[in-house]
Design an enzyme around this catalytic site. Sequence first.
Site, PDB file in Angstrom:
ATOM      1  N   GLU A 112       0.670  -1.370   0.027  1.00 10.00           N
ATOM      2  CA  GLU A 112       0.082   0.007   0.095  1.00 10.00           C
ATOM      3  C   GLU A 112       0.835   1.140   0.024  1.00 10.00           C
ATOM      4  O   GLU A 112       1.895   1.443   0.461  1.00 10.00           O
ATOM      5  CB  GLU A 112      -0.864  -0.120   1.323  1.00 10.00           C
ATOM      6  CG  GLU A 112      -2.054  -1.004   0.857  1.00 10.00           C
ATOM      7  CD  GLU A 112      -2.878  -1.369   2.142  1.00 10.00           C
ATOM      8  OE1 GLU A 112      -3.948  -1.851   1.973  1.00 10.00           O
ATOM      9  OE2 GLU A 112      -2.350  -1.001   3.126  1.00 10.00           O
ATOM     10  N   CYS A 125       3.660   8.363   0.858  1.00 10.27           N
ATOM     11  CA  CYS A 125       4.002   7.741   2.058  1.00 10.27           C
ATOM     12  C   CYS A 125       4.336   6.386   1.432  1.00 10.27           C
ATOM     13  O   CYS A 125       3.384   5.625   0.890  1.00 10.27           O
ATOM     14  CB  CYS A 125       3.000   7.646   3.198  1.00 10.27           C
ATOM     15  SG  CYS A 125       3.532   6.250   4.337  1.00 10.27           S
ATOM     16  N   CYS A 132       6.192  -6.555   7.746  1.00 11.29           N
ATOM     17  CA  CYS A 132       7.473  -6.211   8.530  1.00 11.29           C
ATOM     18  C   CYS A 132       7.653  -7.235   9.695  1.00 11.29           C
ATOM     19  O   CYS A 132       6.914  -7.699  10.012  1.00 11.29           O
ATOM     20  CB  CYS A 132       7.309  -4.823   9.274  1.00 11.29           C
ATOM     21  SG  CYS A 132       8.681  -4.168  10.180  1.00 11.29           S
ATOM     22  N   CYS A 136       6.094  -4.095  16.284  1.00 18.03           N
ATOM     23  CA  CYS A 136       5.831  -3.182  17.145  1.00 18.03           C
ATOM     24  C   CYS A 136       4.274  -3.689  17.638  1.00 18.03           C
ATOM     25  O   CYS A 136       3.503  -3.735  16.859  1.00 18.03           O
ATOM     26  CB  CYS A 136       5.799  -1.892  16.681  1.00 18.03           C
ATOM     27  SG  CYS A 136       7.584  -1.486  16.179  1.00 18.03           S
ATOM     28  N   CYS A 139       1.345  -1.431  15.980  1.00 22.30           N
ATOM     29  CA  CYS A 139       1.375  -1.328  14.499  1.00 22.30           C
ATOM     30  C   CYS A 139       0.749  -2.460  13.824  1.00 22.30           C
ATOM     31  O   CYS A 139       1.081  -3.725  14.078  1.00 22.30           O
ATOM     32  CB  CYS A 139       2.897  -1.246  14.080  1.00 22.30           C
ATOM     33  SG  CYS A 139       2.829  -1.140  12.350  1.00 22.30           S
ATOM     34  N   CYS A 372      -1.217   6.159   9.618  1.00 18.54           N
ATOM     35  CA  CYS A 372      -0.055   5.436  10.013  1.00 18.54           C
ATOM     36  C   CYS A 372      -0.193   4.187  10.805  1.00 18.54           C
ATOM     37  O   CYS A 372      -1.175   4.099  11.684  1.00 18.54           O
ATOM     38  CB  CYS A 372       0.839   6.177  11.122  1.00 18.54           C
ATOM     39  SG  CYS A 372       1.442   7.756  10.696  1.00 18.54           S
TER      40      CYS A 372
HETATM   41  N1  SAH Z   1       9.128   0.872  10.160  1.00 17.92           N
HETATM   42  C1  SAH Z   1       9.647   2.303  10.246  1.00 17.92           C
HETATM   43  C2  SAH Z   1       8.578   3.011   9.233  1.00 17.92           C
HETATM   44  C3  SAH Z   1       7.354   2.605   8.992  1.00 17.92           C
HETATM   45  S1  SAH Z   1       6.329   2.893  10.496  1.00 17.92           S
HETATM   46  C4  SAH Z   1       9.268   2.930  11.929  1.00 17.92           C
HETATM   47  O1  SAH Z   1       8.874   2.411  12.615  1.00 17.92           O
HETATM   48  O2  SAH Z   1       9.537   4.022  11.965  1.00 17.92           O
HETATM   49  C5  SAH Z   1       5.718   4.708  10.289  1.00 17.92           C
HETATM   50  C6  SAH Z   1       5.424   5.350  11.727  1.00 17.92           C
HETATM   51  O3  SAH Z   1       4.113   4.950  12.099  1.00 17.92           O
HETATM   52  C7  SAH Z   1       6.515   4.971  12.816  1.00 17.92           C
HETATM   53  O4  SAH Z   1       6.711   6.088  13.382  1.00 17.92           O
HETATM   54  C8  SAH Z   1       5.311   3.857  13.591  1.00 17.92           C
HETATM   55  O5  SAH Z   1       5.742   3.831  14.716  1.00 17.92           O
HETATM   56  C9  SAH Z   1       3.827   4.722  13.387  1.00 17.92           C
HETATM   57  N2  SAH Z   1       2.763   3.871  13.721  1.00 17.92           N
HETATM   58  C10 SAH Z   1       2.961   2.467  13.258  1.00 17.92           C
HETATM   59  N3  SAH Z   1       1.489   2.024  13.717  1.00 17.92           N
HETATM   60  C11 SAH Z   1       0.701   3.176  14.336  1.00 17.92           C
HETATM   61  C12 SAH Z   1      -0.481   3.330  14.684  1.00 17.92           C
HETATM   62  N4  SAH Z   1      -1.349   2.307  14.754  1.00 17.92           N
HETATM   63  N5  SAH Z   1      -0.913   4.524  15.163  1.00 17.92           N
HETATM   64  C13 SAH Z   1      -0.033   5.605  14.784  1.00 17.92           C
HETATM   65  N6  SAH Z   1       1.156   5.428  14.433  1.00 17.92           N
HETATM   66  C14 SAH Z   1       1.593   4.128  14.041  1.00 17.92           C
HETATM   67 FE1  SF4 Z   2       7.491  -2.524  11.398  1.00 23.10          FE
HETATM   68 FE2  SF4 Z   2       5.165  -1.131  12.059  1.00 23.10          FE
HETATM   69 FE3  SF4 Z   2       7.367  -1.564  13.994  1.00 23.10          FE
HETATM   70 FE4  SF4 Z   2       7.589   0.202  11.849  1.00 23.10          FE
HETATM   71  S1  SF4 Z   2       6.081   0.434  13.347  1.00 23.10           S
HETATM   72  S2  SF4 Z   2       9.107  -1.299  12.435  1.00 23.10           S
HETATM   73  S3  SF4 Z   2       6.416  -0.871  10.222  1.00 23.10           S
HETATM   74  S4  SF4 Z   2       6.070  -3.069  13.047  1.00 23.10           S
END
Ligand code: SAH
Ligand code: SF4
Length: 399
Positions: A112, A125, A132, A136, A139, A372
């Site tokens: 996406e 974006c 991934c 996290c 996420c 995000c």
């Molecule tokens: N993997 C990288 C880039 C992709 S995520 C990273 O983690 O930085 C991009 C941003 O979205 C990151 O700051 C991540 O922590 C945030 N993010 C992920 N899941 C989210 C959610 N459910 N709500 C808000 N931000 C989120």
């Molecule tokens: Fe991966 Fe989501 Fe963590 Fe970014 S925030 S490193 S995309 S699991």
Amino acid sequence: MTPAHFAAEDSAPQRLAGATRAEIARALVDLGVPERERNMRVSQLWHWIYHRGAREFSAMRNIARPLLDRLAARHTLARPDVVTEQVSADGTRKWLIRMPPAHIGDKGAEIECVYIPESDRGTLCVSSQVGCTLNCSFCHTGTMPLVRNLTAAEIVAQVLVARDRLGDFPGGVAPSDGLVPSGEGVRAVSNIVFMGMGEPLYNLAAVRDAIAVLTDGDGLSLSRRRITVSTSGVVPEMQRLGAECGTMLAVSLHATNNSLRDRLVPLNRKYPIEPLLQACRYYPGASNARRITFEYVMLKGINDTPAEARALVRLLKGIPAKINLIPFNPWPGSPYQCSDWETIERFSEIVFNAGYASPVRTPRGRDILAACGQLKSESEKLRARARMMLEESLVVGQD
Ligand code: SAH
Ligand code: SF4
């Protein structure tokens, strides 16, 4: 060299949309173009593909017909397929893009890509991986198993698809919904953030090659200062990112102590907060004019107290920083809630009073799960469910 983005089968046309200069040169070698004219031909193709957005070889008027015919017989300028396009009521657009198989045995992949228009800029974006590995806990992307890294060409192709769709190449026609910034000298896609699916620093070679294509002044010409790579904290690669790509850095911090960050961003167990911040202090090119963005997702009752806001300020002392507070975007089955608005405001005020710009990232495209951390393409179940949930608010292809 068998560029990974080229066709998986010998008989299928090789894709040149997204290719690096080296890959285009290799294609010309394979066609028997003599060395003395190769550089010139690479420049011509480069101009047509990346400056003009050509989708057919036949459009390339300054290249002789026999060479164009040979190119067309073996190569294609086709973009990957757009499976769906969703347009949010706020103008955010989300494309589900199907990448063809990258090598024999690969099934192809869906990723996406999200476009966020604002009055003075348009931010795309992009994804760097399918899924991934880092899990996290807040996420959505982290809940899907990694399928694979994207190639440089597949990263660049996301930008080409967006520019095609937004009428952002010369002669292109902008969508008629008026939700794209326009005007003299305004580019629909002016900024790129690597904040889609995946951890860009786990795929740095492809990200670096893609950035070289995106910033090439004879082609897409994006400014390195308008490209931001977001990492969850892959400390050993951060120096290389700065030195080789020269882009802006964003770090997903989300917690001010290691025990909480271990839970939210499991990579913290490998690279805890102290070495992460140390790597930020040494990030090439960081200065007050080129600050590092620290992303901080606001999770209700988890990381959002005033004491944590003050701890955040203390932690970042001495680092040229911006703090980006991100309201948590829920997804089906997510274990957290977004902090209350007053809590976010209080947090933001403390950070602001300490001298940091602390814009709260306005959630964009929530109605199409484009915000995000909501990105996850593989699940049909989710797609069906999201569609149901969102049917009312979704504006698709509106005139
Ligand atoms: N993997 C990288 C880039 C992709 S995520 C990273 O983690 O930085 C991009 C941003 O979205 C990151 O700051 C991540 O922590 C945030 N993010 C992920 N899941 C989210 C959610 N459910 N709500 C808000 N931000 C989120
Ligand atoms: Fe991966 Fe989501 Fe963590 Fe970014 S925030 S490193 S995309 S699991």
